[in-house]
Write a protein that holds these residues in place. Structure first.
Motif, PDB file in Angstrom:
ATOM      1  N   ASP A 169      -0.724  10.402  -7.989  1.00 49.50           N
ATOM      2  CA  ASP A 169      -0.583  10.854  -6.603  1.00 49.50           C
ATOM      3  C   ASP A 169      -1.911  11.309  -6.005  1.00 49.50           C
ATOM      4  O   ASP A 169      -2.176  11.076  -4.829  1.00 49.50           O
ATOM      5  N   ALA A 170      -2.756  11.936  -6.817  1.00 50.15           N
ATOM      6  CA  ALA A 170      -4.055  12.418  -6.323  1.00 50.15           C
ATOM      7  C   ALA A 170      -4.973  11.276  -5.903  1.00 50.15           C
ATOM      8  O   ALA A 170      -5.950  11.491  -5.174  1.00 50.15           O
ATOM      9  N   ASP A 171      -4.675  10.063  -6.309  1.00 55.61           N
ATOM     10  CA  ASP A 171      -5.496   8.895  -5.957  1.00 55.61           C
ATOM     11  C   ASP A 171      -5.158   8.326  -4.581  1.00 55.61           C
ATOM     12  O   ASP A 171      -5.864   7.452  -4.082  1.00 55.61           O
ATOM     13  N   LYS A 172      -4.084   8.796  -3.976  1.00 53.72           N
ATOM     14  CA  LYS A 172      -3.662   8.268  -2.682  1.00 53.72           C
ATOM     15  C   LYS A 172      -4.623   8.673  -1.568  1.00 53.72           C
ATOM     16  O   LYS A 172      -5.275   9.704  -1.637  1.00 53.72           O
TER      17      LYS A 172
ATOM     18  N   PRO B 156      -4.979   3.268  -2.265  1.00 50.40           N
ATOM     19  CA  PRO B 156      -6.180   2.588  -1.788  1.00 50.40           C
ATOM     20  C   PRO B 156      -6.191   1.091  -2.088  1.00 50.40           C
ATOM     21  O   PRO B 156      -7.019   0.357  -1.563  1.00 50.40           O
ATOM     22  N   SER B 157      -5.272   0.640  -2.918  1.00 49.72           N
ATOM     23  CA  SER B 157      -5.195  -0.775  -3.267  1.00 49.72           C
ATOM     24  C   SER B 157      -3.733  -1.148  -3.463  1.00 49.72           C
ATOM     25  O   SER B 157      -2.871  -0.283  -3.597  1.00 49.72           O
ATOM     26  N   ASP B 158      -3.459  -2.439  -3.526  1.00 47.21           N
ATOM     27  CA  ASP B 158      -2.085  -2.875  -3.755  1.00 47.21           C
ATOM     28  C   ASP B 158      -1.691  -2.793  -5.225  1.00 47.21           C
ATOM     29  O   ASP B 158      -0.577  -3.119  -5.594  1.00 47.21           O
ATOM     30  N   HIS B 159      -2.626  -2.388  -6.084  1.00 47.03           N
ATOM     31  CA  HIS B 159      -2.290  -2.139  -7.482  1.00 47.03           C
ATOM     32  C   HIS B 159      -3.333  -1.234  -8.113  1.00 47.03           C
ATOM     33  O   HIS B 159      -4.397  -0.997  -7.559  1.00 47.03           O
ATOM     34  N   ALA B 160      -2.989  -0.710  -9.284  1.00 50.95           N
ATOM     35  CA  ALA B 160      -3.904   0.148 -10.028  1.00 50.95           C
ATOM     36  C   ALA B 160      -4.904  -0.733 -10.783  1.00 50.95           C
ATOM     37  O   ALA B 160      -4.910  -1.961 -10.612  1.00 50.95           O
TER      38      ALA B 160
ATOM     39  N   VAL C 250      -4.966   3.402 -17.465  1.00 57.28           N
ATOM     40  CA  VAL C 250      -4.716   2.845 -16.138  1.00 57.28           C
ATOM     41  C   VAL C 250      -5.283   3.848 -15.146  1.00 57.28           C
ATOM     42  O   VAL C 250      -5.100   5.051 -15.291  1.00 57.28           O
ATOM     43  N   VAL C 251      -6.009   3.365 -14.146  1.00 54.43           N
ATOM     44  CA  VAL C 251      -6.615   4.245 -13.140  1.00 54.43           C
ATOM     45  C   VAL C 251      -6.073   3.892 -11.761  1.00 54.43           C
ATOM     46  O   VAL C 251      -5.611   2.781 -11.527  1.00 54.43           O
TER      47      VAL C 251
ATOM     48  N   LEU D 268       0.801  -1.217   0.000  1.00 52.98           N
ATOM     49  CA  LEU D 268       0.000   0.000   0.000  1.00 52.98           C
ATOM     50  C   LEU D 268       0.834   1.268   0.000  1.00 52.98           C
ATOM     51  O   LEU D 268       0.307   2.367   0.069  1.00 52.98           O
ATOM     52  N   ASN D 269       2.143   1.131  -0.117  1.00 46.21           N
ATOM     53  CA  ASN D 269       3.006   2.300  -0.061  1.00 46.21           C
ATOM     54  C   ASN D 269       4.080   2.247  -1.154  1.00 46.21           C
ATOM     55  O   ASN D 269       5.196   2.671  -0.948  1.00 46.21           O
ATOM     56  N   TRP D 270       3.706   1.709  -2.324  1.00 44.54           N
ATOM     57  CA  TRP D 270       4.680   1.571  -3.404  1.00 44.54           C
ATOM     58  C   TRP D 270       4.953   2.908  -4.081  1.00 44.54           C
ATOM     59  O   TRP D 270       4.090   3.767  -4.156  1.00 44.54           O
ATOM     60  N   PRO D 271       6.192   3.101  -4.585  1.00 41.81           N
ATOM     61  CA  PRO D 271       6.517   4.352  -5.287  1.00 41.81           C
ATOM     62  C   PRO D 271       5.744   4.439  -6.605  1.00 41.81           C
ATOM     63  O   PRO D 271       5.486   3.426  -7.257  1.00 41.81           O
ATOM     64  N   LEU D 272       5.386   5.641  -6.984  1.00 42.39           N
ATOM     65  CA  LEU D 272       4.583   5.850  -8.177  1.00 42.39           C
ATOM     66  C   LEU D 272       5.207   5.237  -9.422  1.00 42.39           C
ATOM     67  O   LEU D 272       4.511   4.700 -10.272  1.00 42.39           O
ATOM     68  N   ASP D 273       6.519   5.270  -9.523  1.00 46.01           N
ATOM     69  CA  ASP D 273       7.176   4.768 -10.725  1.00 46.01           C
ATOM     70  C   ASP D 273       7.467   3.267 -10.674  1.00 46.01           C
ATOM     71  O   ASP D 273       8.168   2.735 -11.516  1.00 46.01           O
ATOM     72  N   SER D 274       6.905   2.548  -9.703  1.00 46.46           N
ATOM     73  CA  SER D 274       7.243   1.136  -9.564  1.00 46.46           C
ATOM     74  C   SER D 274       6.254   0.187 -10.251  1.00 46.46           C
ATOM     75  O   SER D 274       6.419  -1.022 -10.149  1.00 46.46           O
TER      76      SER D 274
END
Length: 126
Positions: free
Chosen positions: A101-104, A111-115, A96-97, A65-71
């Motif tokens: 960053d605004a989705d955090k 909010p999830s472990d993946h997009a 992809v949704v 739940l805390n992965w970097p945006l570019d990962s």
């Protein structure tokens, strides 16, 4: 893989065109994986159909739940359609949704472990 094979068998009995959506925990590049089973059974990956050349990565190997945006580095979420002619993906209508960053959440976690993926599918009139 057994569940995907069972799903394909059950869906093959349908007289209707079908859409399969979900976290398949599958890779497009792994031989014999669920994605290959579905495409081998005549299903089309709507994300790659609507946005050719776009990765559509939805998952990461980072902290859930805390992965970097570019990962985001692989895809596990798919929209698949039967390829019999009455359904088609709308070119350019996919994204992809849940990957910005605004989705955090307020605590800075995702909010999830993946997009996820979003695509538009059109019913083509015969």
């Amino acid at each position: 893989l057994a569940q995907t094979a069972e799903l394909v068998t059950a869906l093959s009995q349908s007289p209707y065109d079908l859409i399969v959506v979900g976290d398949l925990n599958s890779y497009r590049t792994w031989a014999g994986d669920s994605w290959q089973i579905l495409t081998g059974a005549g299903f089309t990956d709507v994300f790659t159909e609507t946005l050719p050349g776009v990765s559509g990565y939805t998952a990461s190997f980072g902290d859930e739940l805390n992965w970097p945006l570019d990962s985001l580095n692989h895809t596990v979420d798919y929209v698949m359609r039967s390829s019999t002619g009455t359904l088609e993906g709308v070119f350019g209508a996919g994204e992809v949704v849940g990957d910005e960053d605004a989705d955090k959440a307020p605590n800075g976690w995702w909010p999830s472990d993946h997009a996820g993926v979003f695509v538009t599918i059109r019913i083509v009139k015969d």
